[in-house]
Design a protein around this motif. Structure first.
Motif, PDB file in Angstrom:
ATOM      1  N   LEU A  61       4.979   3.038   1.573  1.00  0.00           N
ATOM      2  CA  LEU A  61       4.253   2.065   2.391  1.00  0.00           C
ATOM      3  C   LEU A  61       3.120   1.481   1.546  1.00  0.00           C
ATOM      4  O   LEU A  61       2.467   2.200   0.781  1.00  0.00           O
ATOM      5  CB  LEU A  61       3.698   2.727   3.651  1.00  0.00           C
ATOM      6  CG  LEU A  61       4.752   3.277   4.630  1.00  0.00           C
ATOM      7  CD1 LEU A  61       4.079   4.100   5.720  1.00  0.00           C
ATOM      8  CD2 LEU A  61       5.560   2.149   5.247  1.00  0.00           C
ATOM      9  N   GLU A  62       2.877   0.211   1.699  1.00  0.00           N
ATOM     10  CA  GLU A  62       1.889  -0.488   0.881  1.00  0.00           C
ATOM     11  C   GLU A  62       0.473  -0.150   1.328  1.00  0.00           C
ATOM     12  O   GLU A  62       0.151  -0.176   2.531  1.00  0.00           O
ATOM     13  CB  GLU A  62       2.121  -1.995   0.987  1.00  0.00           C
ATOM     14  CG  GLU A  62       1.222  -2.825   0.090  1.00  0.00           C
ATOM     15  CD  GLU A  62       1.483  -4.319   0.244  1.00  0.00           C
ATOM     16  OE1 GLU A  62       0.625  -5.111  -0.174  1.00  0.00           O
ATOM     17  OE2 GLU A  62       2.549  -4.678   0.803  1.00  0.00           O
ATOM     18  N   VAL A  63      -0.386   0.185   0.355  1.00  0.00           N
ATOM     19  CA  VAL A  63      -1.787   0.493   0.655  1.00  0.00           C
ATOM     20  C   VAL A  63      -2.463  -0.744   1.236  1.00  0.00           C
ATOM     21  O   VAL A  63      -2.296  -1.855   0.720  1.00  0.00           O
ATOM     22  CB  VAL A  63      -2.517   0.968  -0.619  1.00  0.00           C
ATOM     23  CG1 VAL A  63      -4.011   1.159  -0.333  1.00  0.00           C
ATOM     24  CG2 VAL A  63      -1.917   2.265  -1.124  1.00  0.00           C
ATOM     25  N   GLY A  64      -3.207  -0.569   2.315  1.00  0.00           N
ATOM     26  CA  GLY A  64      -3.865  -1.671   2.996  1.00  0.00           C
ATOM     27  C   GLY A  64      -3.020  -2.314   4.078  1.00  0.00           C
ATOM     28  O   GLY A  64      -3.526  -3.105   4.884  1.00  0.00           O
ATOM     29  N   THR A  70      -2.880   0.949  12.941  1.00  0.00           N
ATOM     30  CA  THR A  70      -3.883   1.383  11.966  1.00  0.00           C
ATOM     31  C   THR A  70      -3.499   0.813  10.606  1.00  0.00           C
ATOM     32  O   THR A  70      -2.629  -0.061  10.526  1.00  0.00           O
ATOM     33  CB  THR A  70      -3.981   2.923  11.933  1.00  0.00           C
ATOM     34  OG1 THR A  70      -5.044   3.320  11.060  1.00  0.00           O
ATOM     35  CG2 THR A  70      -2.676   3.556  11.477  1.00  0.00           C
ATOM     36  N   SER A  71      -4.121   1.285   9.527  1.00  0.00           N
ATOM     37  CA  SER A  71      -3.786   0.788   8.190  1.00  0.00           C
ATOM     38  C   SER A  71      -3.546   1.947   7.229  1.00  0.00           C
ATOM     39  O   SER A  71      -4.024   3.072   7.451  1.00  0.00           O
ATOM     40  CB  SER A  71      -4.910  -0.105   7.657  1.00  0.00           C
ATOM     41  OG  SER A  71      -6.120   0.621   7.596  1.00  0.00           O
ATOM     42  N   VAL A  72      -2.797   1.643   6.147  1.00  0.00           N
ATOM     43  CA  VAL A  72      -2.458   2.653   5.140  1.00  0.00           C
ATOM     44  C   VAL A  72      -3.594   2.773   4.141  1.00  0.00           C
ATOM     45  O   VAL A  72      -4.022   1.787   3.543  1.00  0.00           O
ATOM     46  CB  VAL A  72      -1.144   2.277   4.418  1.00  0.00           C
ATOM     47  CG1 VAL A  72      -0.828   3.296   3.322  1.00  0.00           C
ATOM     48  CG2 VAL A  72       0.008   2.174   5.412  1.00  0.00           C
ATOM     49  N   VAL A  73      -4.091   4.001   3.952  1.00  0.00           N
ATOM     50  CA  VAL A  73      -5.179   4.254   3.004  1.00  0.00           C
ATOM     51  C   VAL A  73      -4.622   4.613   1.636  1.00  0.00           C
ATOM     52  O   VAL A  73      -5.124   4.173   0.607  1.00  0.00           O
ATOM     53  CB  VAL A  73      -6.083   5.397   3.523  1.00  0.00           C
ATOM     54  CG1 VAL A  73      -7.121   5.791   2.469  1.00  0.00           C
ATOM     55  CG2 VAL A  73      -6.759   4.974   4.815  1.00  0.00           C
ATOM     56  N   SER A  74      -3.559   5.426   1.595  1.00  0.00           N
ATOM     57  CA  SER A  74      -2.951   5.804   0.319  1.00  0.00           C
ATOM     58  C   SER A  74      -1.499   6.186   0.532  1.00  0.00           C
ATOM     59  O   SER A  74      -1.092   6.541   1.647  1.00  0.00           O
ATOM     60  CB  SER A  74      -3.711   6.965  -0.335  1.00  0.00           C
ATOM     61  OG  SER A  74      -3.564   8.147   0.434  1.00  0.00           O
ATOM     62  N   CYS A  75      -0.714   6.120  -0.550  1.00  0.00           N
ATOM     63  CA  CYS A  75       0.716   6.479  -0.503  1.00  0.00           C
ATOM     64  C   CYS A  75       1.075   7.062  -1.860  1.00  0.00           C
ATOM     65  O   CYS A  75       1.091   6.343  -2.862  1.00  0.00           O
ATOM     66  CB  CYS A  75       1.561   5.252  -0.182  1.00  0.00           C
ATOM     67  SG  CYS A  75       3.340   5.588  -0.099  1.00  0.00           S
TER      68      CYS A  75
END
Length: 412
Positions: A86-89, A16-21
């Motif tokens: 973790l980097e957003v996106g 999946t992908s990171v939306v926010s951190c």
């Protein structure tokens, strides 16, 4: 919305992908103490890590090989607490701690099954439940459950497991008439999206957000360990499901073999052997206390009969109690003699008693307390309490002895 972990409870890995951190803190219990861990709350596009809810603890796992320490729900989102950003996106690979997840699935589905049959068979409603790390508890709305009922309920739930009954997940809209027909304790205030129904075919339909097995056969077996008195005329039913039953059996057998070796009896004789040992220990303890009392009197008499005894008496004994020390102090004339007594491990915790003239005892007591790292109270020429460490007992004795010498020289 339903997370991927709810759509497919058996999925172990997911991309999946990171939306926010965002920076965050987590309170953790470490050896009974609350510690604050600094880290980050990460939102993902979707997740296979279940956020705590519905009586079920959260999942643990990895996001891009970074350990996830906690997963909580915030409205329609899941927050994953990690210690590294973790980097957003960023595209990330998520892995679930499968042993923990499958255990929770077994216990949760087991609870649904037990709850449904306890209601069907005896009319006992479930008012709450707790999925703990070793055994789980269902609170039933009844003041008691009879042994015969417990046995019948255990036989019934295991019969359903052997029948390979399917467990299906259904998603219904909030205004669907079918929602009214399912068992529920209500929705959370921040609920969003469709209603999720866990349907055990022909047995139970229940509103639930948790992760579940797809067939009752995956529960393997359920063991009802017994009941305990609950709050407000309720009864707590304690149970194990699946792998926990196997672990319990293995641990019980290991304990049984150890007891066979220690007690030199067969397993069926363990209760009788322990009962006999306990009675013997009580008799020995009673005899030991009697000997300690006699010894206390003799110790005091030997001191009084010694012409060189002086005005200070000190004694340490590993075995003993407050009564032992008080008998010695009572036998010695503490109006003229300062008495310092301790019992316990020489460099470990123990008990102490300082007895003598009221003035000196009140003056010296706090210093003794400080040296022994203890807690105690003083009254009427006695200062006694518990010592956290007797390691500095020698210093206390020297301190008290010097006081007595100084006091004697002043009188001369």
């Amino acid at each position: 919305m339903a997370f991927q972990c709810q759509r497919d409870c058996y999925m172990k890995e997911f991309s999946t992908s990171v939306v926010s951190c965002c920076p965050a803190e987590l309170k953790q219990d470490v050896d009974g103490k609350k510690e604050i861990v600094k880290g980050f709350n990460v939102k993902l596009q979707d997740t296979i890590l279940f956020p705590e809810g519905g009586g079920q603890p959260d999942d643990h796992g990895l996001i891009a090989e970074v350990p996830v320490l906690r997963v909580t729900r915030q409205g329609p989102d899941a927050l994953h607490f990690v210690t590294l950003p973790l980097e957003v996106g960023q595209e990330v690979h998520v892995k679930v701690d499968w042993e923990r997840r499958f255990d929770h699935m077994q216990q949760h589905s087991g609870q649904h099954l037990i709850t449904a049959l306890a209601d069907t068979m005896f009319g006992y409603k479930t008012t709450s439940w707790d999925l703990a790390c070793q055994r789980s508890t269902i609170e039933l709305d009844t003041h008691s459950v009879q042994p015969a009922q417990l046995q019948a309920l255990e036989e019934a739930v295991n019969e359903k497991i052997r029948a390979h009954v399917p467990v299906n997940v259904k998603l219904l809209s909030l205004d669907d008439p079918a929602v009214e027909k399912v068992r529920s304790r209500g929705l959370p205030d921040d609920h969003a999206g469709p209603i999720r129904i866990i349907d055990i075919e022909g047995v139970d339909a229940n509103m639930c957000c948790g992760t579940h097995v797809s067939n009752l056969s995956h529960l393997q077996v359920i063991k009802l360990l017994g009941t305990e008195k609950g709050k407000k005329n309720k009864t707590n039913l304690i149970f194990l499901a699946g792998s926990r039953v196997l672990k319990y059996a293995e641990k019980s057998y290991s304990t049984e073999r150890s007891l066979v070796s220690l007690l030199k009896t067969g397993a069926d004789e363990h209760v009788k052997a322990v009962d006999k040992l306990q009675k013997s220990v009580k008799l020995l303890q009673k005899a030991n206390l009697s000997l300690l009392r006699d010894m206390a009197v003799l110790v005091a008499q030997n001191f009084k009969n010694d012409p060189q005894s002086g005005s200070f008496f000190s004694l340490h004994k590993k075995e003993g109690d407050n009564e032992f020390m008080n008998i010695i102090a009572n036998e010695i004339n503490t109006e003229e003699t300062l008495v310092f007594l301790t019992v316990g491990e020489e460099k470990g915790p123990g008990l102490f008693l300082l007895a003598g003239p009221s003035g000196p005892v009140s003056e010296l007591g706090p210093r003794v307390l400080d040296l022994l790292e203890g807690k105690g109270v003083g009254k009427n020429g006695r200062f006694q309490g518990k010592a956290n460490s007797l390691a500095r007992r020698g210093e206390v004795e020297d301190f008290l002895r010097q006081h007595c010498k100084h006091h004697s020289s002043e009188e001369e």
